[in-house]
Design an enzyme around this catalytic site. Structure first.
Site, short mmCIF file in Angstrom:
data_model
loop_
_atom_site.label_atom_id
_atom_site.label_comp_id
_atom_site.label_asym_id
_atom_site.label_seq_id
_atom_site.Cartn_x
_atom_site.Cartn_y
_atom_site.Cartn_z
N ASP A 55 68.82 3.93 27.07
CA ASP A 55 68.26 5.40 27.09
C ASP A 55 67.00 5.48 26.52
O ASP A 55 66.62 5.13 25.21
CB ASP A 55 69.19 6.43 26.35
N TRP A 70 72.91 10.71 20.16
CA TRP A 70 72.63 12.04 20.64
C TRP A 70 73.70 12.93 21.24
O TRP A 70 74.51 12.32 21.80
CB TRP A 70 71.58 11.85 21.57
N LYS A 103 59.36 14.52 26.86
CA LYS A 103 58.65 14.53 25.64
C LYS A 103 57.21 13.92 25.71
O LYS A 103 56.14 14.44 25.45
CB LYS A 103 59.48 13.74 24.57
C1 LMR Z 1 67.23 16.99 21.51
O1 LMR Z 1 67.76 16.02 21.11
O2 LMR Z 1 66.91 18.04 20.84
C2 LMR Z 1 66.48 17.33 22.83
O3 LMR Z 1 66.78 15.98 23.70
C3 LMR Z 1 67.16 18.32 23.66
C4 LMR Z 1 68.58 18.47 24.31
O4 LMR Z 1 68.62 18.36 25.56
O5 LMR Z 1 69.31 18.18 23.38
#
Ligand code: LMR
Length: 395
Positions: free
Chosen positions: A211, A130, A246
């Site tokens: 996570d 991420w 979410k």
């Molecule tokens: C995402 O990955 O799009 C979400 O978790 C929102 C974010 O804060 O990035």
């Protein structure tokens, strides 16, 4: 003196929402930020949440400070949801935990805690991970390295390479794992692969940091914590950052849990004091509202059942959309994109290049992350043909 600071580029995920809003193309499609949407493109308040809000409004009689750890009923409810009722670590009082402002807040204070415990450790993150993991963990001053995870050519996990890398990790290093619904790839470890990760953690004595932001969006609320529970059952220490953005749809309320499974109750008590002092030094205590709603839902049989039903509905809709998109691509190009149906949760990695992603953005006003991550929930029966055609055109 402040003029020394330069303007930064837009956030790779949140910046997409701003660009999407400004786009005048009536056909525009938002597959960017990870927010659940229904067929009409709305992000509704879950019914269970709406009822909990009414209950809270009727019963809340003060806005005085809450305790530093946050809403205790929220913490207990979440630990039960993650670990299972009566988990041995709970009975043995080995879990330190605080409510935190969202999954981000949880990741950040846990990173600060790791820094206090050992400033020299390295946090290993999946390649890719991420986009905000690196800023969150790096801002705490921790070193970050990547382990191989996803093979774009094969559209799947390269587990042998991942395992070979984890077999070299130093004792005391930290390995960040996505509990379920890997963001950005949607490619999750199998049960057998989780067992291998456990074995490696035991051999190398690294600390797993899970996570978990999409519990219930993969295979089910219980199924999605298989890996977490396996590690919690068998290792003395595991740390967990969970988000309610979410699965409870509480994005803007910023509700998360930072939890640390410790070797014994004495360490637990020390860590509880440490994490609270870290929070105190950043934001003092978490906002209570979202946590209070989750507390009401998880501690009411009726509301919990309703919430579970709503999570199932969201999961099943996203599973159907995966199938629909893969079928449309096959129909229009003969190409096999079935890997989309095997990926889990909210995201799919289309495995196309950043140039192809940008072309779909400029030619078709279809917005998604440069890595080729799409938010599956942004697809609908109205726009799926348009998306599939635009994708086929850039292939
Ligand atoms: C995402 O990955 O799009 C979400 O978790 C929102 C974010 O804060 O990035």
């Amino acid at each position: 003196m402040l003029e020394v600071l330069e303007q930064l580029p837009a956030d790779p995920i949140l910046g997409l929402s701003a660009a999407f809003k400004q786009d005048a193309n009536p056909k525009k499609v938002d597959l960017g930020v990870g927010v659940y949407k229904d067929e009409q493109g709305r992000t509704p308040i879950l019914h269970a949440v709406a009822k909990a809000q009414n209950i809270l409004l009727a019963n809340e009689d003060s806005k005085t400070y809450i305790s530093p750890q946050g809403v205790q009923g929220f913490i207990d409810g979440m630990l039960e949801l993650l670990l299972g009722k009566g988990h041995k670590t709970l009975i043995e009082q080995r879990v330190a935990a605080v409510q935190a402002p969202g999954g981000c807040g949880s990741l950040r204070i846990l990173s600060e805690l790791l820094k206090r415990a050992n400033g020299d450790l390295t946090v290993w993150v999946s390649d890719p991970t991420w986009a905000n993991h690196i800023p969150l963990i790096g801002s705490a001053g921790l070193k970050i390295k990547t382990y191989p995870y996803f093979d774009k050519e094969q559209a799947g996990i390269k587990f042998d390479e991942m395992a070979a890398c984890l077999a070299q990790v130093s004792k005391g290093d930290v390995v960040l794992l996505h509990g379920c619904c890997h963001n950005p790839t949607g490619a999750d470890l199998t049960k057998e692969q989780w067992h291998k990760v456990l074995e490696l953690a035991q051999q190398r004595e690294f600390l797993p940091f899970l996570d978990i932001a999409y519990q219930g969006f993969g295979d089910g609320v219980e199924e999605d914590v298989y890996g977490l529970r396996l590690l919690a059952d068998n290792l003395p220490e595991v740390i967990v950052a969970a988000s309610c953005s979410k699965n409870f749809g509480l994005y803007r309320e910023r509700v998360g849990l930072a939890a640390m499974i410790c070797a014994n109750n004495q360490v637990r008590n020390a860590l509880q004091s440490q994490i609270q002092s870290i929070a105190r030094a950043i934001y003092s205590m978490p906002p209570s509202y979202g946590g209070a709603l989750v507390d009401i839902i998880l501690n009411s049989e009726e509301l919990k059942a309703q919430w579970l039903g709503e999570v199932t509905e969201m999961r099943e809709r996203m599973q159907q959309l995966r199938r629909l998109l893969a079928d449309k691509i096959k129909e229009k190009s003969g190409r096999d994109f079935d890997f989309i149906t095997r990926q889990k949760g909210m995201f799919s990695y289309l495995c196309i290049s950043p140039e192809q992603v940008k072309k779909m953005r400029s030619d078709n006003a279809i917005y998604f992350v440069d890595s080729s991550r799409v938010n599956i929930a942004g697809i609908s029966h109205q726009n799926v043909d348009y998306i599939a055609e635009a994708l086929v055109a850039v292939l």
